[in-house]
Write an enzyme that holds these catalytic residues in place. Structure first.
Site, short mmCIF file in Angstrom:
data_model
loop_
_atom_site.label_atom_id
_atom_site.label_comp_id
_atom_site.label_asym_id
_atom_site.label_seq_id
_atom_site.Cartn_x
_atom_site.Cartn_y
_atom_site.Cartn_z
N GLU A 248 34.10 132.12 -4.30
CA GLU A 248 33.56 132.86 -5.58
C GLU A 248 32.16 132.35 -6.00
O GLU A 248 31.75 131.06 -6.19
CB GLU A 248 34.50 132.16 -6.92
CG GLU A 248 34.45 133.21 -8.14
CD GLU A 248 33.34 132.44 -9.13
OE1 GLU A 248 32.44 133.09 -9.20
OE2 GLU A 248 33.70 131.16 -9.48
N CYS A 282 28.63 131.69 -13.76
CA CYS A 282 28.56 132.69 -13.03
C CYS A 282 28.73 134.09 -13.47
O CYS A 282 28.41 135.03 -12.79
CB CYS A 282 29.37 132.48 -11.76
SG CYS A 282 31.16 132.05 -12.21
#
Length: 505
Positions: A248, A282
């Site tokens: 991720e 993120c």
């Protein structure tokens, strides 16, 4: 005081190396602790311990394994305020975010440990009535977990809680920016009495993380962090038989504001998306793609808030944005601000250099910045609207036409982690839902956050398989399709003959 060590095979140890490193608050530069810097040899010891403990750990029931996690669940809840303050001190997030980090951790532990009592596997009808067919899962073995600094308590539990309950053993390399949070998490595992070698932690830098990746005894690597590092892991392990990864990574995320948007929601969502965690999520939005019909009003309201958003002490409840994490983040932020100017954008807010009066007393040495906001027509050649900055660096991009054009601009980056659409028209919402190239999407919400039972991961250069929730089970387990014959004779599917023929007839 002696530096904190690594946790390997049930023991605290200083490791093979002599180097140490410090944790310091990004807000005050206060020293929080000194830590042994792990070496590849320390990682090798941790992996060997995890490998040796694997058979005994997997032999326990799901429920027995989960009991160790339930102890941590209660400790996370009991120490919520204390640990939330530790998170804010060490990584700079304002205090509500520090506490939310701990809350998310206990939610993840609750989900993983609670899942131990839920049904596992699938019963599949066989075309042969006398056969039972079903699928079972078994642990892959040793799982290497490499986690980032911006969620120093929550994300480790995304990785480790599920991996452990599923019967794997763990080697964890936490972020070098937040070793104090990692120390506390390791102490929690030690307090549970978890069997030696089941949980292992090696503090350190990228060489230690790389040693986890390079070790062939690590069956799965779960990684959350930068795209650069994630892509290097994918290059090393992609297609390697017997090894798996779930990655991720970052994104150049966008919020689309259509002509049918409620501008109260749009402005609120945009400010949250751009500036929460000082743009260091993120999923933070660095692009706001806004329809020309509402652009002027949206811009005026967003710019007013960006110019006034409260930057300050992360432990002060009135703060909206704390400092950046470290000097490298500050340098990168300023480099991209300069690049945007070189590429000819129109700067609307520039608080990259805060005035002395905006910096809290006693915090002068911190990594302080404010929002940098600019507008530009869409141009696919502009690096500033295509490359991830990981800071409060935000582009306003007007568009004309329908939702199709907005989504085209939205998708025109190499990344595909997260995005949001603000509209009161359900057809626009559904078009975005069906065509936006993202792993996480939001309607009439900020482009941040995900509940722990939802998969968290991206597409394109933002990820490879979610590293959390139900989908991560695929990465940390092997699936076996099991077929059992209950008859006294053998009958095959697809009409395949089971008759045995010989030369004698």
């Amino acid at each position: 005081m002696a530096p904190h060590g690594h946790y390997v095979d049930g023991d605290w140890r200083t490791g093979q190396g002599t180097a140490t490193f410090e944790s310091r608050s990004p807000a005050t530069r206060e020293r929080l602790g000194e830590f042994a810097r792990g070496t590849p040899a320390d990682v090798e010891e941790a992996v060997a311990a995890a490998e040796a403990a694997q058979d005994e750990w997997r032999a326990l029931s799901y429920i027995d394994r989960a009991e160790f996690l339930w102890e941590i669940y209660h400790e996370l809840r009991d120490r919520h305020d204390e640990l939330g303050a530790v998170v804010s001190r060490e990584c700079g997030k304002e205090i509500s975010e520090g506490k939310a980090d701990v809350t998310e951790a206990w939610h993840m532990v609750e989900w993983a440990a609670g899942n131990a009592r839920h049904p596992h596997g699938d019963v599949v009808p066989s075309e042969i009535a006398a056969k039972d067919a079903y699928m079972r899962r078994k642990p892959r073995g040793v799982v290497g977990c490499i986690t980032p600094w911006n969620f120093p308590v929550a994300i480790p539990f995304w990785h480790m809680a599920l991996a452990l309950v599923e019967g794997n053993t763990v080697v964890w390399k936490p972020a070098e920016q937040t070793p104090y949070c990692a120390q506390i998490v390791a102490e929690m595992f030690d307090d549970t009495g978890i069997p030696d070698g089941v949980f292992n932690m090696v503090q350190g830098y990228g060489d230690a993380g790389n040693a986890v990746v390079e070790n062939d005894a690590v069956d799965t690597v779960l990684f959350t962090g930068s795209a650069e590092v994630g892509h290097s892991i994918a290059e090393k392990l992609g297609g390697v038989p017997g090894r798996d990864v779930a990655l991720e990574m970052g994104g150049k995320n966008a919020v689309v504001v259509t002509e049918e948007a409620d501008l109260d929601i749009a402005v609120h969502a945009a400010v949250m998306s751009a500036f929460k965690t000082t743009g260091q999520r993120c999923v933070s939005a660095e692009r706001l793609v806004v329809h020309e019909d509402v652009y002027d009003e949206f811009k005026a309201r967003f710019v007013d808030l960006a110019a006034d958003v409260a930057v300050g002490d992360p432990l002060d409840e009135r703060t909206f944005m704390g400092p950046l994490a470290d000097a490298d983040q500050v340098e990168k932020f300023r480099e991209y601000n300069a690049l945007a100017r070189e590429e000819g954008v129109d700067v609307l807010v520039d608080r990259a250099e805060l005035a002395d009066g905006e910096i809290p007393d006693g915090h002068e040495d911190g990594f302080w910045v404010g929002p940098f906001v600019y507008e530009t027509d869409y141009d696919p050649e502009l690096r500033c609207i295509s490359e991830e900055v990981f800071g409060p660096h935000v582009a306003l991009i007007p568009y004309a036409g329908g939702i199709e054009r907005a989504v085209e601009i939205h998708n025109a980056v190499d990344y595909g982690l997260a995005g949001a659409v603000i509209s009161e028209d359900y057809r626009q919402l559904n078009y975005y839902r069906d065509h936006a190239e993202v792993g996480l999407s939001y309607g009439n919400l900020p482009c941040i956050g995900a509940e722990v039972h939802l998969p968290f991961g991206g597409v394109k250069k933002s990820g490879h398989g979610p590293a959390s929730a139900r989908e991560a089970i695929e990465a940390v387990t092997e699936r076996t399709a099991w077929t059992l014959n209950n008859a006294t004779e053998i009958e095959m599917a697809q009409g395949l003959s089971a008759t045995l023929s010989t030369d004698d007839g």
